[in-house]
Scaffold this active site. Structure first.
Site, mmCIF file in Angstrom:
data_model
loop_
_atom_site.group_PDB
_atom_site.id
_atom_site.type_symbol
_atom_site.label_atom_id
_atom_site.label_comp_id
_atom_site.label_asym_id
_atom_site.label_seq_id
_atom_site.Cartn_x
_atom_site.Cartn_y
_atom_site.Cartn_z
ATOM 1 N N GLY A 1 -7.737 2.544 -2.304
ATOM 2 C CA GLY A 1 -8.942 3.066 -1.670
ATOM 3 C C GLY A 1 -9.819 3.931 -2.549
ATOM 4 O O GLY A 1 -10.997 4.113 -2.276
ATOM 5 N N GLU B 1 -7.746 11.163 -4.636
ATOM 6 C CA GLU B 1 -7.342 10.380 -3.453
ATOM 7 C C GLU B 1 -8.582 10.064 -2.621
ATOM 8 O O GLU B 1 -9.543 10.832 -2.608
ATOM 9 C CB GLU B 1 -6.321 11.234 -2.671
ATOM 10 C CG GLU B 1 -5.927 10.759 -1.301
ATOM 11 C CD GLU B 1 -5.036 9.536 -1.288
ATOM 12 O OE1 GLU B 1 -5.471 8.500 -1.833
ATOM 13 O OE2 GLU B 1 -3.939 9.594 -0.713
ATOM 14 N N ASP B 2 -8.557 8.947 -1.924
ATOM 15 C CA ASP B 2 -9.696 8.620 -1.068
ATOM 16 C C ASP B 2 -9.754 9.538 0.152
ATOM 17 O O ASP B 2 -10.757 10.182 0.417
ATOM 18 C CB ASP B 2 -9.667 7.138 -0.638
ATOM 19 C CG ASP B 2 -8.332 6.692 -0.058
ATOM 20 O OD1 ASP B 2 -7.411 7.528 0.084
ATOM 21 O OD2 ASP B 2 -8.187 5.495 0.269
ATOM 22 N N ASP C 1 -4.870 12.422 5.136
ATOM 23 C CA ASP C 1 -4.726 12.398 6.591
ATOM 24 C C ASP C 1 -3.535 13.280 6.975
ATOM 25 O O ASP C 1 -3.682 14.488 7.113
ATOM 26 C CB ASP C 1 -4.562 10.937 7.029
ATOM 27 C CG ASP C 1 -4.553 10.755 8.535
ATOM 28 O OD1 ASP C 1 -4.854 11.713 9.255
ATOM 29 O OD2 ASP C 1 -4.249 9.637 9.000
ATOM 30 N N GLY D 1 -1.162 13.938 5.001
ATOM 31 C CA GLY D 1 -0.811 14.654 3.775
ATOM 32 C C GLY D 1 0.492 14.157 3.166
ATOM 33 O O GLY D 1 0.851 14.534 2.050
ATOM 34 N N THR E 1 1.456 11.195 2.036
ATOM 35 C CA THR E 1 1.321 10.372 0.830
ATOM 36 C C THR E 1 1.153 11.269 -0.398
ATOM 37 O O THR E 1 1.880 11.138 -1.389
ATOM 38 C CB THR E 1 0.090 9.435 0.948
ATOM 39 O OG1 THR E 1 0.185 8.715 2.175
ATOM 40 C CG2 THR E 1 0.005 8.466 -0.219
ATOM 41 N N LEU E 2 0.212 12.190 -0.292
ATOM 42 C CA LEU E 2 -0.063 13.053 -1.440
ATOM 43 C C LEU E 2 1.109 13.952 -1.792
ATOM 44 O O LEU E 2 1.435 14.127 -2.966
ATOM 45 C CB LEU E 2 -1.285 13.924 -1.161
ATOM 46 C CG LEU E 2 -2.609 13.371 -1.615
ATOM 47 C CD1 LEU E 2 -3.694 14.408 -1.444
ATOM 48 C CD2 LEU E 2 -2.549 12.939 -3.076
ATOM 49 N N ASP F 1 -10.243 0.989 3.633
ATOM 50 C CA ASP F 1 -10.072 -0.256 4.380
ATOM 51 C C ASP F 1 -9.410 -0.027 5.721
ATOM 52 O O ASP F 1 -8.815 1.020 5.977
ATOM 53 C CB ASP F 1 -9.174 -1.218 3.588
ATOM 54 C CG ASP F 1 -7.708 -0.796 3.640
ATOM 55 O OD1 ASP F 1 -7.417 0.369 3.324
ATOM 56 O OD2 ASP F 1 -6.855 -1.618 4.023
ATOM 57 N N ARG G 1 -13.491 -2.650 2.682
ATOM 58 C CA ARG G 1 -13.480 -1.859 1.447
ATOM 59 C C ARG G 1 -14.775 -1.976 0.663
ATOM 60 O O ARG G 1 -15.209 -1.044 0.007
ATOM 61 C CB ARG G 1 -12.391 -2.388 0.499
ATOM 62 C CG ARG G 1 -11.061 -1.758 0.667
ATOM 63 C CD ARG G 1 -10.211 -2.077 -0.560
ATOM 64 N NE ARG G 1 -8.806 -2.181 -0.224
ATOM 65 C CZ ARG G 1 -8.031 -1.147 0.063
ATOM 66 N NH1 ARG G 1 -8.516 0.078 0.068
ATOM 67 N NH2 ARG G 1 -6.760 -1.318 0.356
HETATM 68 P P1 IMP Z 1 -1.598 10.279 4.705
HETATM 69 O O1 IMP Z 1 -0.313 10.090 4.015
HETATM 70 O O2 IMP Z 1 -1.431 10.270 6.199
HETATM 71 O O3 IMP Z 1 -2.363 11.502 4.244
HETATM 72 O O4 IMP Z 1 -2.467 8.987 4.468
HETATM 73 C C1 IMP Z 1 -3.235 8.799 3.355
HETATM 74 C C2 IMP Z 1 -3.613 7.346 3.231
HETATM 75 O O5 IMP Z 1 -3.763 6.721 4.506
HETATM 76 C C3 IMP Z 1 -4.952 7.215 2.563
HETATM 77 O O6 IMP Z 1 -4.819 7.127 1.175
HETATM 78 C C4 IMP Z 1 -5.482 5.933 3.168
HETATM 79 O O7 IMP Z 1 -4.991 4.812 2.452
HETATM 80 C C5 IMP Z 1 -4.891 5.897 4.557
HETATM 81 N N1 IMP Z 1 -5.844 6.443 5.535
HETATM 82 C C6 IMP Z 1 -5.727 7.572 6.250
HETATM 83 N N2 IMP Z 1 -6.787 7.762 7.035
HETATM 84 C C7 IMP Z 1 -7.614 6.724 6.792
HETATM 85 C C8 IMP Z 1 -8.914 6.372 7.285
HETATM 86 O O8 IMP Z 1 -9.558 7.049 8.105
HETATM 87 N N3 IMP Z 1 -9.441 5.227 6.772
HETATM 88 C C9 IMP Z 1 -8.820 4.444 5.856
HETATM 89 N N4 IMP Z 1 -7.614 4.754 5.359
HETATM 90 C C10 IMP Z 1 -7.007 5.889 5.824
#
Ligand code: IMP
Length: 155
Positions: A25, A80-81, A84, A86, A88-89, A140, A146
């Protein structure tokens, strides 16, 4: 974008940070950001297993591509794109920290606040939103949208 790049450049003046983008992303954002920066940078990417076709995180994160540039002793900016929950990061930061970088800061295009499950310091961000699912500009839903040049809220 220019303001964000200027802020990073002023903080990193005299150094050569490594921008590490979280695929897929981040591609539009990191390309625009890096081109606005006026200090030398290096660039590499990691890839974490994604959301798949759902709109919520499974809570499990797996790195399917690691960095290839050596980062030991170097300043790293993880790009990071969207942040959400957190999770993943937080997972990626943990993996990268084991490689002994001088520092790791986080730069996110969008900091989405409502569903944060773990505290991650977003040092630089394009903008903050409370909620909503965003697509376009690299983001996406199930690999769709995308390519759109602007961002949209998916309903
Ligand atoms: P996290 O681990 O919940 O912070 O998710 C992060 C990843 O979820 C991002 O890098 C995106 O790939 C995906 N993601 C979370 N929210 C969105 C959104 O609103 N649109 C698209 N992708 C999202």
């Amino acid at each position: 974008m220019k303001e964000l790049a200027d802020q990073i450049c002023s903080d990193y003046r005299g150094t050569e940070p490594i921008l590490i983008g979280v695929l897929n992303g981040v591609v539009f954002f990191i390309a625009d950001l890096a081109r606005q920066m006026t200090i030398p940078t290096k660039m590499d990417f990691v890839r974490a297993a994604s959301y798949g076709s759902g709109m919520t995180s499974s809570g499990t994160v797996r790195l399917t591509k690691d960095v290839e540039i050596p980062i030991r002793g170097k300043p790293v900016i993880l790009v990071e794109d969207i942040v959400d929950t957190g999770l993943t990061l937080a997972h990626i930061v943990e993996i990268l920290e084991r490689k002994g970088p001088e520092s790791i800061r986080i730069c996110a295009f969008i900091d989405k606040l409502e569903r944060r499950e773990i505290t991650v310091p977003v040092d630089y961000c394009g903008f903050q939103i409370e909620e909503g699912f965003i697509v376009g500009y690299g983001l996406d839903h199930d690999e769709k949208y995308r390519h759109l040049p602007d961002i949209y809220i998916l309903r």
